[in-house]
Design a protein around this motif. Structure first.
Motif, PDB file in Angstrom:
ATOM      1  N   TYR A 101     -13.016  -4.728  -2.922  1.00 15.62           N
ATOM      2  CA  TYR A 101     -13.636  -5.387  -1.782  1.00 15.62           C
ATOM      3  C   TYR A 101     -15.152  -5.432  -1.974  1.00 15.62           C
ATOM      4  O   TYR A 101     -15.749  -4.513  -2.540  1.00 15.62           O
ATOM      5  CB  TYR A 101     -13.355  -4.627  -0.484  1.00 15.62           C
ATOM      6  N   ASP A 129     -18.430  -7.109   8.904  1.00 21.50           N
ATOM      7  CA  ASP A 129     -19.061  -5.927   8.324  1.00 21.50           C
ATOM      8  C   ASP A 129     -19.273  -4.854   9.388  1.00 21.50           C
ATOM      9  O   ASP A 129     -19.090  -3.654   9.128  1.00 21.50           O
ATOM     10  CB  ASP A 129     -20.403  -6.313   7.686  1.00 21.50           C
ATOM     11  N   SER A 174     -14.952   2.870  10.085  1.00 20.99           N
ATOM     12  CA  SER A 174     -15.025   3.806   8.962  1.00 20.99           C
ATOM     13  C   SER A 174     -15.635   5.134   9.386  1.00 20.99           C
ATOM     14  O   SER A 174     -15.757   6.049   8.575  1.00 20.99           O
ATOM     15  CB  SER A 174     -15.870   3.198   7.828  1.00 20.99           C
ATOM     16  N   TYR A 176     -17.791  -2.467  -1.077  1.00 23.58           N
ATOM     17  CA  TYR A 176     -17.246  -1.500  -0.132  1.00 23.58           C
ATOM     18  C   TYR A 176     -16.513  -0.404  -0.899  1.00 23.58           C
ATOM     19  O   TYR A 176     -15.944  -0.660  -1.968  1.00 23.58           O
ATOM     20  CB  TYR A 176     -16.285  -2.180   0.833  1.00 23.58           C
ATOM     21  N   ASP A 177     -16.501   0.774  -0.333  1.00 23.63           N
ATOM     22  CA  ASP A 177     -15.776   1.875  -0.972  1.00 23.63           C
ATOM     23  C   ASP A 177     -14.299   1.803  -0.576  1.00 23.63           C
ATOM     24  O   ASP A 177     -13.717   2.778  -0.098  1.00 23.63           O
ATOM     25  CB  ASP A 177     -16.386   3.214  -0.554  1.00 23.63           C
ATOM     26  N   GLN A 178     -13.744   0.629  -0.757  1.00 18.94           N
ATOM     27  CA  GLN A 178     -12.335   0.387  -0.451  1.00 18.94           C
ATOM     28  C   GLN A 178     -11.770  -0.620  -1.442  1.00 18.94           C
ATOM     29  O   GLN A 178     -12.497  -1.459  -1.978  1.00 18.94           O
ATOM     30  CB  GLN A 178     -12.159  -0.164   0.972  1.00 18.94           C
ATOM     31  N   TYR A 225     -15.985  -3.116   9.987  1.00 14.41           N
ATOM     32  CA  TYR A 225     -15.702  -2.190   8.889  1.00 14.41           C
ATOM     33  C   TYR A 225     -16.447  -0.871   9.091  1.00 14.41           C
ATOM     34  O   TYR A 225     -15.871   0.220   8.963  1.00 14.41           O
ATOM     35  CB  TYR A 225     -16.100  -2.826   7.555  1.00 14.41           C
ATOM     36  N   ARG A 226     -17.723  -0.963   9.411  1.00 12.53           N
ATOM     37  CA  ARG A 226     -18.532   0.241   9.565  1.00 12.53           C
ATOM     38  C   ARG A 226     -18.145   1.017  10.827  1.00 12.53           C
ATOM     39  O   ARG A 226     -18.157   2.258  10.837  1.00 12.53           O
ATOM     40  CB  ARG A 226     -20.014  -0.127   9.573  1.00 12.53           C
ATOM     41  N   HIS A 259     -15.187  -8.888   3.760  1.00 17.57           N
ATOM     42  CA  HIS A 259     -14.086  -7.923   3.776  1.00 17.57           C
ATOM     43  C   HIS A 259     -12.865  -8.621   4.381  1.00 17.57           C
ATOM     44  O   HIS A 259     -12.985  -9.343   5.378  1.00 17.57           O
ATOM     45  CB  HIS A 259     -14.487  -6.717   4.623  1.00 17.57           C
TER      46      HIS A 259
END
Length: 465
Positions: free
Chosen positions: A345, A425, A432, A218-220, A428-429, A369
């Motif tokens: 993550y 997931d 985001s 993840y970009d986190q 998260y998406r 996540h």
């Protein structure tokens, strides 16, 4: 809860703890590879079973044995244990040790809200059971309590610290009835009828058996810290989570005036947060918890109309007070200056949890996540299910390492883990994306779940198992 942790156990029986020495045997019934929370829990649960008292059990841990030290401050590595995890630990005797320490916090309420809209949801444990929504416990204390159990099971479970596995036997020409060969960093080679891989998301046990995975980063990253709060009227029993455009921020209670922070954000923002002075970090955190500058005006207009519609169906909804009241998050006064850290993550799921002579548990077969706090709970669920499967095989006189029985564990756990992983997931998406139609859709959905008690109860029940 007292901040000063009382000693859990002063008198220990003889400890069969081995470090860089020869093991007592070259052949074991079960070898658990990995002595983290999940691996140690598996070992303790196996050692606790009367049906396995004559089995030779070995726990391998690559790190040296870590002595648990009492501290006046909390660790920044904590877990929100579900009621199911608490029940599992209680069943093997570990929860009593955690309770006796006085160093845990029960969560009775959870408040989740969106920084881009006025939508929110509140969870409250209102039934008459003794369960709470979750229990915040430091990871070190959980491992220590489980290790204490192992020291009391020294005649049944051998523990080898500072011992690394270099290779697992993967000779395809070997008969399935043959034990698994395990090469150790000490130069020894041992065998096991069953290997339990609890060696993390880079699992050598999984890779050695050629089990494929689906994974992505993840970009986190998560920024963690221990927070000092102002006085909470409810005794600090509420968990707070706000979804910001850069990621969710969670404040989880540890004591009456202390909480744990998990701030999920972009790598560049995390670097910025770690570089701030403690005072500036506290200011930015408090601002992030109350700032409404990211609100979408169009979404708010639709929300207001939808709230009026929901109020017409009050007989199907939760109390009007729950719908209308938006509590203020706690004010952070200070942070433990040594507690700030970050970690990346990612998501990973193994195609298989079992192979001949092998079963995977915890991060070795799945990684999620942390926004739902389910990582270690999934691992403890694996531990409970696998131990139950092994005990059942022994009671039937079956081969404990046979795929015929291990596949029962795989089937049961994948049904739960895949659904949970996909749901996390998806959240998260969903959060985001700040495109107005998406914000509106998720906001109306969250308001609907909050208004309909049966639907909200379903979400709670899944999270607590």
């Amino acid at each position: 809860m007292s901040l000063t942790c009382r000693c859990i156990c002063h008198q220990m029986p003889f400890k069969r703890w081995i470090t860089y020495r020869s093991l007592s045997s070259q052949s074991y019934d079960i070898v658990i590879s990995g002595g983290g929370m999940v691996g140690t829990a598996v070992a303790a649960a196996l050692g606790n079973s009367p049906l396995l008292k004559n089995k030779k059990l070995l726990l391998l841990e690559a790190a040296p044995r870590k002595e648990y030290a009492e501290s006046s401050t909390f660790s920044n590595r904590v877990s929100a244990l579900s009621p199911a995890s608490r029940d599992f630990l209680k069943g093997i005797g570990a929860w009593k040790l955690i309770e006796d320490s006085g160093r845990f916090k029960a969560v009775n309420k959870m408040y989740v809200w969106d920084a881009c809209s006025g939508s929110d949801i509140q969870f409250t444990q209102t039934d008459e059971s003794d369960d709470h929504l979750a229990y915040l416990v430091e990871n070190d204390l959980s491992v220590h309590s489980l290790s204490t159990l192992l020291s009391q099971q020294a005649d049944r479970v051998e523990v080898a610290y500072g011992t690394t596995v270099t290779q697992y036997g993967t000779d395809n020409t070997t008969s399935p009835s043959q034990p698994m060969k395990i090469n150790l960093s000490s130069g020894q080679t041992i065998s096991a009828r069953l290997v339990i891989g609890a060696d993390g998301f880079n699992s050598l046990a999984r890779r050695s058996m050629g089990i494929k995975t689906t994974s992505w980063n993840y970009d986190q990253v998560g920024v963690v810290a221990t927070l000092k709060l102002d006085k909470q009227e409810d005794g600090n029993v509420t968990a707070w989570q706000r979804f910001l455009p850069t990621g969710p921020i969670a404040v989880l209670p540890l004591s009456d005036d202390t909480s744990s922070l998990v701030w999920s954000t972009t790598p560049s923002h995390a670097k910025h947060l770690l570089a701030l002075s403690p005072e500036m970090f506290v200011d930015e955190l408090n601002h992030a918890l109350i700032d409404n500058s990211k609100m979408d005006g169009m979404v708010n207009i639709v929300e207001d109309q939808y709230k009026k519609l929901l109020e017409k169906f009050g007989s199907f909804a939760t109390s009007h007070e729950d719908q209308r009241t938006q509590p203020l998050p706690p004010t952070v006064l200070d942070i433990d200056k040594e507690s700030r850290a970050k970690f990346p993550y990612g998501m990973m799921h193994a195609d298989k949890y079992v192979a001949p002579r092998l079963a995977l548990v915890g991060d070795a077969c799945h990684r999620v996540h942390p926004l739902a706090g389910q990582g270690v709970n999934l691992g403890f669920g694996d531990a409970e299910c696998l131990v139950r499967t092994i005990v059942n095989a022994v009671s039937l006189g079956a081969d404990i390492g046979s795929s015929e029985h291990l596949v029962e564990y795989e089937t049961e756990r994948q049904r739960h883990v895949v659904a949970t992983t996909a749901g996390i997931d998806g959240l998260y998406r969903l959060y985001s994306n700040n495109w107005t139609p998406v914000v509106l859709a998720r906001s109306l959905g969250l308001m609907t779940v909050n208004a309909l008690t049966p639907l909200k109860r379903l979400f709670m029940q899944h999270a607590q198992t």
